[in-house]
Design an enzyme around this catalytic site. Structure first.
Site, PDB file in Angstrom:
ATOM      1  N   GLU A  56       0.818  -1.200   0.000  1.00 28.02           N
ATOM      2  CA  GLU A  56       0.000   0.000   0.000  1.00 28.02           C
ATOM      3  C   GLU A  56       0.864   1.267   0.000  1.00 28.02           C
ATOM      4  O   GLU A  56       0.556   2.240  -0.695  1.00 28.02           O
ATOM      5  CB  GLU A  56      -0.921   0.025   1.228  1.00 28.02           C
ATOM      6  CG  GLU A  56      -1.863  -1.164   1.312  1.00 28.02           C
ATOM      7  CD  GLU A  56      -1.309  -2.293   2.157  1.00 28.02           C
ATOM      8  OE1 GLU A  56      -2.077  -2.895   2.918  1.00 28.02           O
ATOM      9  OE2 GLU A  56      -0.088  -2.586   2.041  1.00 28.02           O
ATOM     10  N   CYS A  79      -2.169  -3.373   7.348  1.00 33.08           N
ATOM     11  CA  CYS A  79      -1.727  -3.543   8.736  1.00 33.08           C
ATOM     12  C   CYS A  79      -2.139  -2.341   9.579  1.00 33.08           C
ATOM     13  O   CYS A  79      -2.312  -1.225   9.080  1.00 33.08           O
ATOM     14  CB  CYS A  79      -0.223  -3.762   8.803  1.00 33.08           C
ATOM     15  SG  CYS A  79       0.770  -2.350   8.272  1.00 33.08           S
ATOM     16  N   CYS A  88      -0.192   0.744   7.599  1.00 35.03           N
ATOM     17  CA  CYS A  88      -0.683   1.100   6.265  1.00 35.03           C
ATOM     18  C   CYS A  88      -2.084   1.704   6.334  1.00 35.03           C
ATOM     19  O   CYS A  88      -2.437   2.559   5.509  1.00 35.03           O
ATOM     20  CB  CYS A  88      -0.696  -0.131   5.366  1.00 35.03           C
ATOM     21  SG  CYS A  88       0.955  -0.744   4.965  1.00 35.03           S
ATOM     22  N   ALA A 166      16.169 -44.650  -5.061  1.00 33.93           N
ATOM     23  CA  ALA A 166      17.595 -44.951  -5.226  1.00 33.93           C
ATOM     24  C   ALA A 166      17.787 -46.455  -5.307  1.00 33.93           C
ATOM     25  O   ALA A 166      16.932 -47.229  -4.857  1.00 33.93           O
ATOM     26  CB  ALA A 166      18.412 -44.380  -4.062  1.00 33.93           C
ATOM     27  N   SER A 172      21.570 -42.697  -6.911  1.00 30.82           N
ATOM     28  CA  SER A 172      20.289 -42.083  -7.280  1.00 30.82           C
ATOM     29  C   SER A 172      20.415 -41.047  -8.385  1.00 30.82           C
ATOM     30  O   SER A 172      19.409 -40.488  -8.815  1.00 30.82           O
ATOM     31  CB  SER A 172      19.647 -41.424  -6.054  1.00 30.82           C
ATOM     32  OG  SER A 172      20.468 -40.374  -5.566  1.00 30.82           O
ATOM     33  N   GLU A 297      13.900 -32.058   1.389  1.00 33.04           N
ATOM     34  CA  GLU A 297      14.610 -32.839   0.362  1.00 33.04           C
ATOM     35  C   GLU A 297      15.479 -33.829   1.116  1.00 33.04           C
ATOM     36  O   GLU A 297      16.607 -33.511   1.506  1.00 33.04           O
ATOM     37  CB  GLU A 297      15.458 -31.932  -0.527  1.00 33.04           C
ATOM     38  CG  GLU A 297      14.665 -31.047  -1.458  1.00 33.04           C
ATOM     39  CD  GLU A 297      15.524 -30.494  -2.590  1.00 33.04           C
ATOM     40  OE1 GLU A 297      16.048 -31.285  -3.397  1.00 33.04           O
ATOM     41  OE2 GLU A 297      15.662 -29.257  -2.652  1.00 33.04           O
ATOM     42  N   LEU A 302      13.604 -39.742   6.733  1.00 30.04           N
ATOM     43  CA  LEU A 302      13.191 -38.435   7.225  1.00 30.04           C
ATOM     44  C   LEU A 302      11.879 -37.998   6.591  1.00 30.04           C
ATOM     45  O   LEU A 302      11.000 -37.449   7.273  1.00 30.04           O
ATOM     46  CB  LEU A 302      14.289 -37.405   6.956  1.00 30.04           C
ATOM     47  CG  LEU A 302      14.070 -36.000   7.530  1.00 30.04           C
ATOM     48  CD1 LEU A 302      13.799 -36.043   9.026  1.00 30.04           C
ATOM     49  CD2 LEU A 302      15.274 -35.105   7.220  1.00 30.04           C
TER      50      LEU A 302
END
Length: 365
Positions: A56, A79, A88, A166, A172, A297, A302
């Protein structure tokens, strides 16, 4: 609330402007703003980076004519609090704006309706809900962090047709083709942090950074935070991921007395009953640092741990037209033996990248 076709056109433009900050706003939401007077767009703005002016304010500053009597179209509630910048809402009132149309209310508890109330108190007409769905899609990670206290978690996998990541040896590179791997650069660039584990670092020795110059050349672009989970203290300081530019977290349950580079911060996180880093506590710490979205990744262990704990929000799967065989490693190492344990997903999107398919799924909670 009844909105006109022209209202939708102006808000659609504000959404397009918000996307200009897709790779740079990081901790802050992506916001676009359009100012209209006499049925003409007279100024535009978007938020570029945390600490810089909001959309803004940029739109107000970019205006070349008097804003008195104008209408503002903005993708997120203005805000109302003093943070790194003044509110703003007050700036819009001071500029002579008479009407504000917001796509959605700000989920930030510091704002959450207070900006709208401040505008109304200043005598400005306020309407909300125009293209709300499109606006929420701009900031799914920010909304997650504001409402749930956790960043949005996206798990990326590159798999064969038979669901393997893999060979049994760990080999992989490469399952998917060059075009799919180039698309991963965008996934990294739009993430605030990238999480990986010791297995991936030891087997692949990746950098896990953004290398595509179309992102590196953007103003205000910063490398995402790289987060390496090393519960057992297995990694040496010379791993490639520790040698790249940008901040790295080495996450452990106990302090490791090794000579890591200066950009590597050791973060201590509570461990679970198995001595592994508690992923929920890690996500809480990341959220506390303003991380809206993380990209996982990592290997099958995991990735599966995030899924099993119900912490994954989205799966992005790149599937190659290859079959690796029964002895190869599965994408998710989950010890399920009953159909009732299965994790449901909803298909969101399918795209071609060369010979590979990109499949995006939302994870059912």
């Amino acid at each position: 609330m009844n909105f006109s076709k022209q209202d939708s056109i102006y808000m659609a433009r504000a959404i397009e402007l918000a996307k200009k900050g897709w790779f740079t706003t990081r901790a802050n939401p992506r916001v676009g703003c359009v100012i209209v007077k006499n049925d003409q767009i007279i100024s535009e703005g978007w938020h570029e980076k945390a600490g810089l002016d909001h959309a803004e304010i940029n739109a107000i500053n970019n205006a070349s004519q008097d804003l008195t009597g104008a209408t503002v179209y903005v993708t997120l509630e203005p805000c109302s609090h003093f943070g790194k910048k003044p509110p703003c809402a007050l700036a819009l009132a001071k500029a002579g704006i008479v009407k504000v149309i917001c796509a959605m209310q700000d989920p930030n508890p510091l704002v959450a309706g207070k900006g709208i109330a401040q505008l109304i108190e200043a005598g400005i007409q306020v309407e909300t809900g125009l293209m709300e769905l499109e606006a929420t899609q701009l900031n799914s990670g920010f909304i997650n962090r504001m409402t749930l206290g956790l960043p949005r978690v996206v798990i990326k996998s590159a798999i064969s047709l038979d669901g393997k990541i893999a060979m049994a040896s760990g080999e992989s590179q490469w399952i998917t083709g060059e075009q799919a791997r180039a698309d991963v650069q965008q996934l990294r660039a739009e993430s605030c942090a990238i999480i990986t584990g010791t297995g991936t670092v030891i087997n692949d020795n990746p950098s896990l950074n953004v290398r595509d110059t179309k992102f590196l050349n953007k103003s205000y672009f910063e490398q995402p935070l790289r987060v390496v989970i090393d519960s057992q203290g297995l990694l040496d300081a010379d791993a490639k991921i520790f040698q790249q530019q940008g901040e790295v977290w080495l996450v452990t349950g106990n302090w490791q007395n090794k000579n890591y580079p200066a950009n590597v911060n050791q973060e201590i996180v509570d461990t679970n009953e198995f001595g592994n880093v508690d992923l929920y506590q890690l996500l809480l710490q990341l959220a506390d640092r303003g991380i809206n979205q993380v990209l996982v990744e990592a290997g099958s262990g995991l990735a599966a741990a995030f899924l099993e704990r119900g912490l994954a929000d989205e799966l992005v799967v790149y599937m190659a037209p290859k079959i690796l065989g029964s002895s190869a490693m599965s994408a998710y190492q989950l010890p399920f033996d009953k159909m009732s344990q299965s994790i449901g997903v909803d298909l969101k999107d399918v795209r071609h990248f060369g010979d590979d398919l990109k499949l995006s799924y939302s994870v059912k909670k």
